[in-house]
Design an enzyme around this catalytic site. Structure first.
Site, PDB file in Angstrom:
ATOM      1  N   ARG A 293       7.760  13.525  51.815  1.00 20.55           N
ATOM      2  CA  ARG A 293       6.326  13.654  51.521  1.00 20.55           C
ATOM      3  C   ARG A 293       5.789  12.481  50.721  1.00 20.55           C
ATOM      4  NH1 ARG A 293       6.709  18.906  48.145  1.00 20.55           N
ATOM      5  NH2 ARG A 293       8.501  17.691  47.488  1.00 20.55           N
TER       6      ARG A 293
ATOM      7  N   GLN B  42      -8.369  10.445  24.492  1.00 22.41           N
ATOM      8  CA  GLN B  42      -9.402   9.877  25.357  1.00 22.41           C
ATOM      9  C   GLN B  42      -8.736   9.107  26.484  1.00 22.41           C
ATOM     10  OE1 GLN B  42     -12.784   7.906  23.395  1.00 22.41           O
ATOM     11  NE2 GLN B  42     -12.402   6.145  24.697  1.00 22.41           N
TER      12      GLN B  42
ATOM     13  N   ASN C 158      -9.671   6.249  29.644  1.00 23.44           N
ATOM     14  CA  ASN C 158     -10.664   5.292  30.114  1.00 23.44           C
ATOM     15  C   ASN C 158     -10.211   4.689  31.434  1.00 23.44           C
ATOM     16  OD1 ASN C 158     -11.983   5.620  27.617  1.00 23.44           O
ATOM     17  ND2 ASN C 158     -10.804   3.969  26.712  1.00 23.44           N
TER      18      ASN C 158
ATOM     19  N   ARG D 130     -10.393  -9.132  30.339  1.00 17.47           N
ATOM     20  CA  ARG D 130     -10.984  -8.212  29.358  1.00 17.47           C
ATOM     21  C   ARG D 130     -10.134  -8.275  28.098  1.00 17.47           C
ATOM     22  NH1 ARG D 130     -14.698  -4.321  31.653  1.00 17.47           N
ATOM     23  NH2 ARG D 130     -14.721  -4.504  33.919  1.00 17.47           N
TER      24      ARG D 130
ATOM     25  N   HIS E 113      -8.900  -6.960  22.449  1.00 16.01           N
ATOM     26  CA  HIS E 113      -9.601  -5.955  21.651  1.00 16.01           C
ATOM     27  C   HIS E 113      -8.635  -5.120  20.813  1.00 16.01           C
ATOM     28  CE1 HIS E 113     -12.295  -5.963  25.449  1.00 16.01           C
ATOM     29  NE2 HIS E 113     -12.781  -6.836  24.596  1.00 16.01           N
TER      30      HIS E 113
ATOM     31  N   LYS F 226      -2.449   2.889  22.660  1.00 14.92           N
ATOM     32  CA  LYS F 226      -2.843   2.905  24.070  1.00 14.92           C
ATOM     33  C   LYS F 226      -1.612   3.040  24.951  1.00 14.92           C
ATOM     34  CE  LYS F 226      -6.629  -0.386  23.341  1.00 14.92           C
ATOM     35  NZ  LYS F 226      -7.163  -1.701  23.710  1.00 14.92           N
TER      36      LYS F 226
ATOM     37  N   HIS G 249      -5.240  -6.145  22.435  1.00 14.79           N
ATOM     38  CA  HIS G 249      -4.866  -5.908  23.824  1.00 14.79           C
ATOM     39  C   HIS G 249      -5.903  -6.508  24.758  1.00 14.79           C
ATOM     40  CE1 HIS G 249      -5.154  -3.361  27.524  1.00 14.79           C
ATOM     41  NE2 HIS G 249      -3.913  -3.786  27.588  1.00 14.79           N
TER      42      HIS G 249
ATOM     43  N   TYR H 264      -6.372   3.845  31.012  1.00 20.37           N
ATOM     44  CA  TYR H 264      -5.911   3.843  29.620  1.00 20.37           C
ATOM     45  C   TYR H 264      -5.892   5.272  29.093  1.00 20.37           C
ATOM     46  CZ  TYR H 264      -8.112  -0.878  29.284  1.00 20.37           C
ATOM     47  OH  TYR H 264      -8.519  -2.164  29.453  1.00 20.37           O
TER      48      TYR H 264
ATOM     49  N   ASP I 165     -16.861 -10.917  25.083  1.00 20.74           N
ATOM     50  CA  ASP I 165     -15.492 -11.428  24.973  1.00 20.74           C
ATOM     51  C   ASP I 165     -15.461 -12.949  24.826  1.00 20.74           C
ATOM     52  OD1 ASP I 165     -14.627  -8.826  25.148  1.00 20.74           O
ATOM     53  OD2 ASP I 165     -13.672  -9.041  27.111  1.00 20.74           O
TER      54      ASP I 165
END
Length: 176
Positions: free
Chosen positions: A23, A46, A48, A59, A62, A72, A119, A132, A169
């Site tokens: 499968r 959370q 994301n 990106r 941060h 994370k 990151h 995330y 950024d």
């Protein structure tokens, strides 16, 4: 799940252990108990999703300042990325060092990133999605960033001539 250490303390590559049959496959991508057994955070509050139209999209880098530091768990669920962490923990033996891992949909691997690390990632293909899981909610006044090409770190990005950045950024200052 298989937890593989990286050169940065507390940063782990998280590999799946798929069970395959005719499968397809099944694998745990998150297990609170497995993370707690390794002394890692089991609290994720959370999730994301980042969709990136073009190869070269960058990106980051941060992080959130204490007391809103983020843990994370990052996975690339479509396409591929060069995922980078920079150790900003002043008491770390690896302070100021960076580490990168290629994450892609095919390998299904993830990267566990503790608090105190910046990151960011660069997409290696068009139409890339990154998922995330976060230990804390976004707090705008605690959000921080450093420029992707800050000479203090000397990060070797795979596509330095194809960088697509947001204004935010691109405007981050040097770290030091």
């Amino acid at each position: 799940m298989i937890f593989l250490p990286t050169p940065l303390p507390g940063v782990w590559r998280v590999e799946l252990e798929p069970l395959e049959d005719e499968r397809g496959l099944f694998a745990r991508s998150w297990c609170r108990q497995a993370f707690l057994e390794r002394g890692l955070s089991g609290d994720l509050v959370q999730c994301n999703l980042s969709w990136n139209r073009k190869r070269g999209t960058l990106r980051g880098l941060h992080w959130q300042e204490a007391p809103h530091g983020e843990i994370k768990l990052v996975r690339c669920i479509r396409g591929s990325i060069w995922d980078v962490v920079v150790d900003l923990r002043r008491d770390s033996p690896c302070y100021g060092r960076w580490h990168a891992v290629e994450l892609d949909a095919g390998s299904r691997r993830g990267l566990y990133i503790p608090e105190g690390l910046a990151h960011g990632f660069q997409t290696l293909s068009d139409d890339t999605e990154v998922f995330y899981q976060m230990s804390t909610s976004y707090v705008p006044e605690a959000a921080r960033g450093i420029r992707w090409n800050d000479p203090a770190f000397g990060i070797a990005w795979p596509l330095p001539n194809e960088v697509i950045l947001s204004e935010r950024d691109a405007s981050f200052p040097d770290y030091r």
